[in-house]
Design a protein around this motif. Structure first.
Motif, PDB file in Angstrom:
ATOM      1  N   ALA A  17       0.809  -1.221   0.000  1.00  0.00           N
ATOM      2  CA  ALA A  17       0.000   0.000   0.000  1.00  0.00           C
ATOM      3  C   ALA A  17       0.845   1.275   0.000  1.00  0.00           C
ATOM      4  CB  ALA A  17      -0.929   0.001   1.219  1.00  0.00           C
ATOM      5  N   SER A  18       2.109   1.164   0.367  1.00  0.00           N
ATOM      6  CA  SER A  18       2.957   2.352   0.525  1.00  0.00           C
ATOM      7  C   SER A  18       3.349   3.002  -0.798  1.00  0.00           C
ATOM      8  CB  SER A  18       4.235   1.992   1.290  1.00  0.00           C
ATOM      9  OG  SER A  18       5.113   1.234   0.474  1.00  0.00           O
ATOM     10  N   GLY A  19       3.369   2.231  -1.864  1.00  0.00           N
ATOM     11  CA  GLY A  19       3.826   2.766  -3.138  1.00  0.00           C
ATOM     12  C   GLY A  19       5.345   2.784  -3.265  1.00  0.00           C
ATOM     13  N   LEU A  20       6.045   2.373  -2.214  1.00  0.00           N
ATOM     14  CA  LEU A  20       7.505   2.303  -2.240  1.00  0.00           C
ATOM     15  C   LEU A  20       7.936   0.966  -2.830  1.00  0.00           C
ATOM     16  CD1 LEU A  20       8.231   3.551   1.407  1.00  0.00           C
ATOM     17  CD2 LEU A  20       8.452   4.887  -0.700  1.00  0.00           C
ATOM     18  N   THR A  21       9.186   0.918  -3.253  1.00  0.00           N
ATOM     19  CA  THR A  21       9.717  -0.381  -3.635  1.00  0.00           C
ATOM     20  C   THR A  21       9.898  -1.195  -2.356  1.00  0.00           C
ATOM     21  OG1 THR A  21      12.048   0.208  -3.409  1.00  0.00           O
ATOM     22  CG2 THR A  21      10.993   0.650  -5.561  1.00  0.00           C
ATOM     23  N   GLN A  22      10.015  -2.493  -2.515  1.00  0.00           N
ATOM     24  CA  GLN A  22      10.207  -3.359  -1.352  1.00  0.00           C
ATOM     25  C   GLN A  22      11.480  -2.981  -0.608  1.00  0.00           C
ATOM     26  OE1 GLN A  22       8.907  -7.517  -1.692  1.00  0.00           O
ATOM     27  NE2 GLN A  22      10.985  -8.040  -1.119  1.00  0.00           N
ATOM     28  N   THR A  23      12.530  -2.672  -1.342  1.00  0.00           N
ATOM     29  CA  THR A  23      13.818  -2.282  -0.743  1.00  0.00           C
ATOM     30  C   THR A  23      13.672  -0.986   0.039  1.00  0.00           C
ATOM     31  OG1 THR A  23      15.048  -3.397  -2.485  1.00  0.00           O
ATOM     32  CG2 THR A  23      16.224  -1.700  -1.247  1.00  0.00           C
ATOM     33  N   GLU A  24      13.010   0.011  -0.555  1.00  0.00           N
ATOM     34  CA  GLU A  24      12.817   1.295   0.132  1.00  0.00           C
ATOM     35  C   GLU A  24      11.994   1.119   1.405  1.00  0.00           C
ATOM     36  OE1 GLU A  24      12.753   4.279  -3.749  1.00  0.00           O
ATOM     37  OE2 GLU A  24      10.895   3.309  -3.093  1.00  0.00           O
ATOM     38  N   PHE A  25      10.925   0.337   1.293  1.00  0.00           N
ATOM     39  CA  PHE A  25      10.061   0.111   2.454  1.00  0.00           C
ATOM     40  C   PHE A  25      10.825  -0.589   3.570  1.00  0.00           C
ATOM     41  CE2 PHE A  25       7.105  -2.388   4.990  1.00  0.00           C
ATOM     42  CZ  PHE A  25       6.177  -1.418   5.359  1.00  0.00           C
ATOM     43  N   ALA A  26      11.573  -1.632   3.225  1.00  0.00           N
ATOM     44  CA  ALA A  26      12.329  -2.382   4.237  1.00  0.00           C
ATOM     45  C   ALA A  26      13.325  -1.464   4.939  1.00  0.00           C
ATOM     46  CB  ALA A  26      13.047  -3.561   3.591  1.00  0.00           C
ATOM     47  N   LYS A  27      14.050  -0.678   4.180  1.00  0.00           N
ATOM     48  CA  LYS A  27      15.020   0.240   4.784  1.00  0.00           C
ATOM     49  C   LYS A  27      14.324   1.243   5.695  1.00  0.00           C
ATOM     50  CE  LYS A  27      18.628  -0.045   1.284  1.00  0.00           C
ATOM     51  NZ  LYS A  27      19.360   0.656   0.219  1.00  0.00           N
ATOM     52  N   GLN A  28      13.173   1.740   5.267  1.00  0.00           N
ATOM     53  CA  GLN A  28      12.408   2.688   6.081  1.00  0.00           C
ATOM     54  C   GLN A  28      11.982   2.061   7.409  1.00  0.00           C
ATOM     55  OE1 GLN A  28       8.273   3.943   4.949  1.00  0.00           O
ATOM     56  NE2 GLN A  28       9.366   5.818   4.323  1.00  0.00           N
ATOM     57  N   GLN A  29      11.749   0.747   7.404  1.00  0.00           N
ATOM     58  CA  GLN A  29      11.336   0.030   8.614  1.00  0.00           C
ATOM     59  C   GLN A  29      12.532  -0.521   9.403  1.00  0.00           C
ATOM     60  OE1 GLN A  29       8.080  -0.254   9.657  1.00  0.00           O
ATOM     61  NE2 GLN A  29       7.646   1.142   7.965  1.00  0.00           N
ATOM     62  N   SER A  30      13.738  -0.178   8.963  1.00  0.00           N
ATOM     63  CA  SER A  30      14.984  -0.673   9.586  1.00  0.00           C
ATOM     64  C   SER A  30      15.094  -2.195   9.522  1.00  0.00           C
ATOM     65  CB  SER A  30      15.092  -0.197  11.038  1.00  0.00           C
ATOM     66  OG  SER A  30      15.078   1.206  11.090  1.00  0.00           O
ATOM     67  N   ILE A  31      14.702  -2.750   8.373  1.00  0.00           N
ATOM     68  CA  ILE A  31      14.788  -4.187   8.129  1.00  0.00           C
ATOM     69  C   ILE A  31      15.727  -4.384   6.940  1.00  0.00           C
ATOM     70  CG2 ILE A  31      13.514  -6.281   7.497  1.00  0.00           C
ATOM     71  CD1 ILE A  31      10.959  -4.856   8.546  1.00  0.00           C
ATOM     72  N   ASP A  32      16.613  -5.338   7.042  1.00  0.00           N
ATOM     73  CA  ASP A  32      17.489  -5.653   5.919  1.00  0.00           C
ATOM     74  C   ASP A  32      16.612  -6.079   4.735  1.00  0.00           C
ATOM     75  OD1 ASP A  32      18.993  -8.044   4.384  1.00  0.00           O
ATOM     76  OD2 ASP A  32      20.438  -6.534   5.082  1.00  0.00           O
ATOM     77  N   PRO A  33      16.753  -5.436   3.573  1.00  0.00           N
ATOM     78  CA  PRO A  33      15.894  -5.745   2.429  1.00  0.00           C
ATOM     79  C   PRO A  33      15.937  -7.218   1.995  1.00  0.00           C
ATOM     80  CG  PRO A  33      17.055  -3.697   2.038  1.00  0.00           C
ATOM     81  CD  PRO A  33      17.630  -4.287   3.296  1.00  0.00           C
ATOM     82  N   SER A  34      17.097  -7.841   2.068  1.00  0.00           N
ATOM     83  CA  SER A  34      17.162  -9.250   1.666  1.00  0.00           C
ATOM     84  C   SER A  34      16.432 -10.146   2.672  1.00  0.00           C
ATOM     85  CB  SER A  34      18.608  -9.708   1.476  1.00  0.00           C
ATOM     86  OG  SER A  34      19.341  -9.542   2.662  1.00  0.00           O
ATOM     87  N   TYR A  35      16.476  -9.788   3.951  1.00  0.00           N
ATOM     88  CA  TYR A  35      15.746 -10.560   4.959  1.00  0.00           C
ATOM     89  C   TYR A  35      14.233 -10.363   4.779  1.00  0.00           C
ATOM     90  CZ  TYR A  35      14.331 -12.659   9.352  1.00  0.00           C
ATOM     91  OH  TYR A  35      13.733 -13.451  10.296  1.00  0.00           O
ATOM     92  N   PHE A  36      13.830  -9.134   4.481  1.00  0.00           N
ATOM     93  CA  PHE A  36      12.419  -8.837   4.228  1.00  0.00           C
ATOM     94  C   PHE A  36      11.912  -9.710   3.077  1.00  0.00           C
ATOM     95  CE2 PHE A  36       8.911  -6.473   2.349  1.00  0.00           C
ATOM     96  CZ  PHE A  36       8.191  -6.053   3.460  1.00  0.00           C
ATOM     97  N   SER A  37      12.700  -9.772   2.016  1.00  0.00           N
ATOM     98  CA  SER A  37      12.335 -10.575   0.849  1.00  0.00           C
ATOM     99  C   SER A  37      12.264 -12.061   1.196  1.00  0.00           C
ATOM    100  CB  SER A  37      13.353 -10.335  -0.262  1.00  0.00           C
ATOM    101  OG  SER A  37      13.041 -11.104  -1.383  1.00  0.00           O
ATOM    102  N   LEU A  38      13.238 -12.544   1.975  1.00  0.00           N
ATOM    103  CA  LEU A  38      13.249 -13.941   2.401  1.00  0.00           C
ATOM    104  C   LEU A  38      12.007 -14.281   3.210  1.00  0.00           C
ATOM    105  CD1 LEU A  38      14.721 -16.701   2.851  1.00  0.00           C
ATOM    106  CD2 LEU A  38      15.697 -15.651   4.904  1.00  0.00           C
ATOM    107  N   ARG A  39      11.695 -13.449   4.204  1.00  0.00           N
ATOM    108  CA  ARG A  39      10.518 -13.716   5.057  1.00  0.00           C
ATOM    109  C   ARG A  39       9.235 -13.694   4.231  1.00  0.00           C
ATOM    110  NH1 ARG A  39      10.165 -16.575   8.601  1.00  0.00           N
ATOM    111  NH2 ARG A  39       8.676 -15.447   9.843  1.00  0.00           N
ATOM    112  N   LYS A  40       9.173 -12.788   3.280  1.00  0.00           N
ATOM    113  CA  LYS A  40       7.982 -12.711   2.425  1.00  0.00           C
ATOM    114  C   LYS A  40       7.810 -14.005   1.639  1.00  0.00           C
ATOM    115  CE  LYS A  40       5.729  -9.797  -0.990  1.00  0.00           C
ATOM    116  NZ  LYS A  40       5.818  -8.577  -1.789  1.00  0.00           N
TER     117      LYS A  40
END
Length: 96
Positions: A17-40
């Motif tokens: 819903a944010s309109g951000l890329t997954q990488t941008e959103f993860a960084k904004q949430q202080s989550i490593d983007p690759s870990y965010f992708s893995l968990r997803k």
């Protein structure tokens, strides 16, 4: 920070819903983007698997008279003919 599956699923919805890329959103949430992708990938795969093929059993003295194969992702459980339904229900409950 440890998150429950429900919290991760909510984050995935927020990301969409944010309109951000997954990488941008993860960084904004202080989550490593690759870990965010893995968990997803992990959680959405498990969620998909959970919708594939399990049925509710009512085991009142039933015995399954044919061999069975239970599959969950890359795990296979081969059960012999005449497997007791109460035993199987107990096993599945313990595994959940």
């Amino acid at each position: 920070m440890r998150r429950t599956s429900e919290q991760w699923l909510a984050l995935f919805d927020q990301c969409k819903a944010s309109g951000l890329t997954q990488t941008e959103f993860a960084k904004q949430q202080s989550i490593d983007p690759s870990y965010f992708s893995l968990r997803k990938r992990q959680l959405l795969a498990w969620q998909q698997d959970d919708n594939d093929g399990f049925v509710e059993l009512t085991p009142h003295g039933m015995v399954f008279c044919q061999p069975m194969l239970l599959k969950k992702r890359d795990i296979e459980l081969h059960l012999p003919a005449c497997t007791d339904a109460v035993w199987l229900a107990t096993l599945l409950r313990a595994m959940s």
